[in-house]
Design a protein around this motif. Structure first.
Motif, mmCIF file in Angstrom:
data_model
loop_
_atom_site.group_PDB
_atom_site.id
_atom_site.type_symbol
_atom_site.label_atom_id
_atom_site.label_comp_id
_atom_site.label_asym_id
_atom_site.label_seq_id
_atom_site.Cartn_x
_atom_site.Cartn_y
_atom_site.Cartn_z
ATOM 1 N N ALA A 136 -5.943 42.613 -42.843
ATOM 2 C CA ALA A 136 -6.016 40.887 -41.680
ATOM 3 C C ALA A 136 -5.901 40.991 -39.968
ATOM 4 O O ALA A 136 -6.206 39.934 -39.782
ATOM 5 N N ILE A 137 -5.797 42.054 -39.414
ATOM 6 C CA ILE A 137 -6.302 42.369 -38.168
ATOM 7 C C ILE A 137 -7.646 41.585 -37.791
ATOM 8 O O ILE A 137 -8.128 40.873 -37.149
ATOM 9 N N GLY A 138 -8.926 41.910 -38.417
ATOM 10 C CA GLY A 138 -10.126 41.936 -38.898
ATOM 11 C C GLY A 138 -10.407 40.476 -37.919
ATOM 12 O O GLY A 138 -11.011 39.615 -38.009
ATOM 13 N N LEU A 139 -9.414 39.963 -39.154
ATOM 14 C CA LEU A 139 -9.507 38.493 -40.109
ATOM 15 C C LEU A 139 -9.125 37.697 -38.536
ATOM 16 O O LEU A 139 -9.429 36.353 -38.191
ATOM 17 N N ALA A 140 -7.635 37.847 -38.004
ATOM 18 C CA ALA A 140 -7.374 37.142 -37.432
ATOM 19 C C ALA A 140 -8.267 37.319 -36.202
ATOM 20 O O ALA A 140 -8.146 36.576 -35.004
ATOM 21 N N VAL A 141 -8.658 37.772 -35.906
ATOM 22 C CA VAL A 141 -9.148 38.310 -34.430
ATOM 23 C C VAL A 141 -10.897 37.324 -34.787
ATOM 24 O O VAL A 141 -11.098 36.428 -33.812
ATOM 25 N N ILE A 142 -11.332 37.131 -36.210
ATOM 26 C CA ILE A 142 -12.389 36.419 -36.355
ATOM 27 C C ILE A 142 -12.011 35.021 -36.114
ATOM 28 O O ILE A 142 -12.767 34.289 -35.613
ATOM 29 N N LEU A 143 -11.146 34.611 -36.871
ATOM 30 C CA LEU A 143 -10.839 32.947 -37.043
ATOM 31 C C LEU A 143 -10.015 32.975 -35.117
ATOM 32 O O LEU A 143 -10.451 31.663 -34.547
ATOM 33 N N SER A 144 -9.682 33.783 -34.370
ATOM 34 C CA SER A 144 -9.403 33.420 -33.376
ATOM 35 C C SER A 144 -10.126 33.652 -32.818
ATOM 36 O O SER A 144 -10.910 32.349 -31.780
ATOM 37 N N GLY A 160 -13.108 48.461 -26.067
ATOM 38 C CA GLY A 160 -12.706 50.021 -26.733
ATOM 39 C C GLY A 160 -11.446 49.847 -27.173
ATOM 40 O O GLY A 160 -11.563 50.516 -28.387
ATOM 41 N N LEU A 161 -10.261 49.690 -27.004
ATOM 42 C CA LEU A 161 -9.370 49.686 -26.810
ATOM 43 C C LEU A 161 -8.900 49.308 -28.087
ATOM 44 O O LEU A 161 -7.906 49.320 -28.990
ATOM 45 N N ALA A 162 -9.753 47.656 -27.736
ATOM 46 C CA ALA A 162 -8.849 46.775 -29.554
ATOM 47 C C ALA A 162 -9.943 47.823 -30.825
ATOM 48 O O ALA A 162 -9.230 47.565 -32.208
ATOM 49 N N ILE A 163 -11.358 48.333 -30.428
ATOM 50 C CA ILE A 163 -11.793 48.685 -31.477
ATOM 51 C C ILE A 163 -10.552 50.188 -31.555
ATOM 52 O O ILE A 163 -10.489 50.331 -32.932
ATOM 53 N N ALA A 164 -9.512 50.549 -31.324
ATOM 54 C CA ALA A 164 -9.168 52.311 -31.230
ATOM 55 C C ALA A 164 -8.107 51.577 -32.201
ATOM 56 O O ALA A 164 -7.596 52.373 -32.500
ATOM 57 N N LEU A 165 -7.616 50.201 -31.406
ATOM 58 C CA LEU A 165 -6.305 49.880 -32.081
ATOM 59 C C LEU A 165 -6.728 49.660 -33.868
ATOM 60 O O LEU A 165 -5.630 49.798 -34.346
ATOM 61 N N VAL A 166 -7.559 48.749 -34.050
ATOM 62 C CA VAL A 166 -7.734 48.193 -35.398
ATOM 63 C C VAL A 166 -8.507 49.815 -36.203
ATOM 64 O O VAL A 166 -7.417 49.540 -37.287
ATOM 65 N N ALA A 167 -8.925 50.744 -35.616
ATOM 66 C CA ALA A 167 -8.919 52.212 -36.077
ATOM 67 C C ALA A 167 -7.881 52.855 -36.198
ATOM 68 O O ALA A 167 -8.060 53.734 -37.600
ATOM 69 N N ALA A 168 -7.440 52.923 -35.609
ATOM 70 C CA ALA A 168 -5.713 53.276 -35.464
ATOM 71 C C ALA A 168 -4.992 52.941 -36.422
ATOM 72 O O ALA A 168 -4.740 53.616 -37.530
ATOM 73 N N VAL A 169 -4.587 51.849 -36.894
ATOM 74 C CA VAL A 169 -3.879 50.585 -37.696
ATOM 75 C C VAL A 169 -4.888 51.655 -38.747
ATOM 76 O O VAL A 169 -3.806 51.505 -40.572
ATOM 77 N N GLY A 170 -6.064 50.944 -39.359
ATOM 78 C CA GLY A 170 -7.096 51.119 -40.551
ATOM 79 C C GLY A 170 -6.419 52.438 -41.048
ATOM 80 O O GLY A 170 -6.674 52.804 -42.383
ATOM 81 N N PHE A 171 -6.188 53.851 -40.470
ATOM 82 C CA PHE A 171 -6.654 55.015 -40.633
ATOM 83 C C PHE A 171 -4.907 55.305 -41.420
ATOM 84 O O PHE A 171 -5.452 55.614 -42.808
ATOM 85 N N PHE A 172 -4.458 54.056 -40.922
ATOM 86 C CA PHE A 172 -2.718 54.141 -41.546
ATOM 87 C C PHE A 172 -2.717 52.862 -43.589
ATOM 88 O O PHE A 172 -2.613 53.579 -43.707
#
Length: 81
Positions: free
Chosen positions: A63-71, A44-56
């Motif tokens: 880039a964060i989503g791609l890094a998470v999927i590749l990792s 939940g915290l990871a999703i909230a972080l990606v959503a907060a960054v995606g808002f800006f």
């Protein structure tokens, strides 16, 4: 008075005998049965972080989503080799 020669009185809080360790699985300092809730909270915290960054910035979110999927895929690859 020389403090190096003087003996210190024994503390009342010090244990008088060696205490046994509790049997495995019954340690009161270890939280039991909370692993599922911890994983849910971390995701939940990871999703909230990606959503907060995606808002800006949408590009940073991708880039964060791609890094998470590749990792995750690399971790799975190395675990199952």
């Amino acid at each position: 008075m020389n403090l190096f020669i003087q003996e210190l009185p024994a503390s009342e809080l010090a244990p008088k005998a060696v205490q046994e360790t509790p049997p495995p699985g019954k340690d009161p300092l270890i939280a039991q049965n909370l692993q599922k809730e911890q994983y849910i909270g971390i995701i939940g915290l990871a999703i909230a972080l990606v959503a907060a960054v995606g808002f800006f910035s949408r590009r940073v979110e991708y880039a964060i989503g791609l890094a998470v999927i590749l990792s995750a895929s690399l971790i799975a690859l190395f675990l199952f080799l």
